[in-house]
Design an enzyme around this catalytic site. Sequence first.
Site, PDB file in Angstrom:
ATOM      1  N   GLY A   1       0.837  -1.204   0.000  1.00 48.16           N
ATOM      2  CA  GLY A   1       0.000   0.000   0.000  1.00 48.16           C
ATOM      3  C   GLY A   1       0.862   1.241   0.000  1.00 48.16           C
ATOM      4  O   GLY A   1       1.964   1.252  -0.561  1.00 48.16           O
ATOM      5  N   GLU A   2       0.383   2.300   0.611  1.00 48.49           N
ATOM      6  CA  GLU A   2       1.091   3.575   0.757  1.00 48.49           C
ATOM      7  C   GLU A   2       1.207   4.369  -0.546  1.00 48.49           C
ATOM      8  O   GLU A   2       1.681   5.495  -0.534  1.00 48.49           O
ATOM      9  CB  GLU A   2       2.526   3.383   1.295  1.00 48.49           C
ATOM     10  CG  GLU A   2       2.659   2.668   2.601  1.00 48.49           C
ATOM     11  CD  GLU A   2       4.117   2.507   3.032  1.00 48.49           C
ATOM     12  OE1 GLU A   2       5.030   2.925   2.277  1.00 48.49           O
ATOM     13  OE2 GLU A   2       4.349   1.967   4.124  1.00 48.49           O
ATOM     14  N   GLY A   3       0.862   3.767  -1.677  1.00 48.90           N
ATOM     15  CA  GLY A   3       1.182   4.379  -2.964  1.00 48.90           C
ATOM     16  C   GLY A   3       2.537   3.939  -3.472  1.00 48.90           C
ATOM     17  O   GLY A   3       3.044   4.489  -4.454  1.00 48.90           O
TER      18      GLY A   3
END
Length: 344
Positions: A312-314
């Site tokens: 996740g997180e980008g």
Amino acid sequence: MPLNFSIAPLSSTLRPALQQKIDQKTKPLGALGLLETLALRIGLIQNTLTPRLNKPCLIVFAGDHGVAEAGVSAYPQAVTAQMVANFLAGGAAVSVFARQHGMELLVVDAGVNADLDSHPALIGAKIAKGTRNFLTEPAMTDRQCLEALQTGAEIVSSQHKLGCNCIGFGEMGIGNTSSAALLMHVLTGLPLEQCVGRGTGLNDEQLSNKVAVLRQALERHPAITEPLAALTTFGGFEIAMMTGAYLKAAELGMLIPVDGFIAGSALLVASRLHPQVLDYCVFSHVSREQGHQALLEHFNARALINLDLRLGEGSGIALAYPLLQSAVLMLNEMASFDEAGVDH
């Protein structure tokens, strides 16, 4: 719940000229494969033969989830606030990769269950200190959902006014793969087991508990298939803000690289509200989180990279960003046969 977004479908007027420009580059037809498809898409989104990536920005939306108290994650809820601090200190994976590729990184407090210290890269937009537990009641009120959607849109508008034309969205929120799985299940009709994964690394027993918890939630809130109702009932503040952000970015004609499973669930909601939003998206990677490949197939999308990410997180956006740069540079700087004096 009023949502005033006007997203124009992509014009195909430039498609023949763009394809001709790509085909005339010094290479066999189609030899750059998916990079050629990507260049064509970017040219169509920007409606130009000479696209540019201006002030690329990655925005990480963070929020906590009431359902985390049911043991659906291997990590405690406090990790959300701790990771926000890590983002802002520059120590998280997405921080490193965004810095590597010259992408601005901003973090939004959409609903972290903590009081966060101010920071130049932190946007304070807290709706509440986490959503409610959807095992017993909807995760948010209609008003909270609308506020989150509008806030996400406003944040994107602010970046666009600063000259950004390429924007991606990441997330942080312990428990948010549970929200994403339920959104995917109720909006696509795919079996719940196909939508639920191990998230932060659940073992078999923990995964079984997660599935059981989500089944209880579905029994508590039956027959929800409308996108805003699903988002209000099962979503998170960070997912709702991402949904509004996708819609505004598409309305503004921005290029939107898409991250993994949770980001995809927000895009799923957005696409149910305005299907044209998908025209402005490129899919950065295939997540190892179960359900993401099926979600990509639902979007009829092909991702740029597959590194078995599940962070996740980008992070997938930041890693794939150089491919966007390469596609644009190919269009703008690679010589044609005539320019290079190469027979073909």
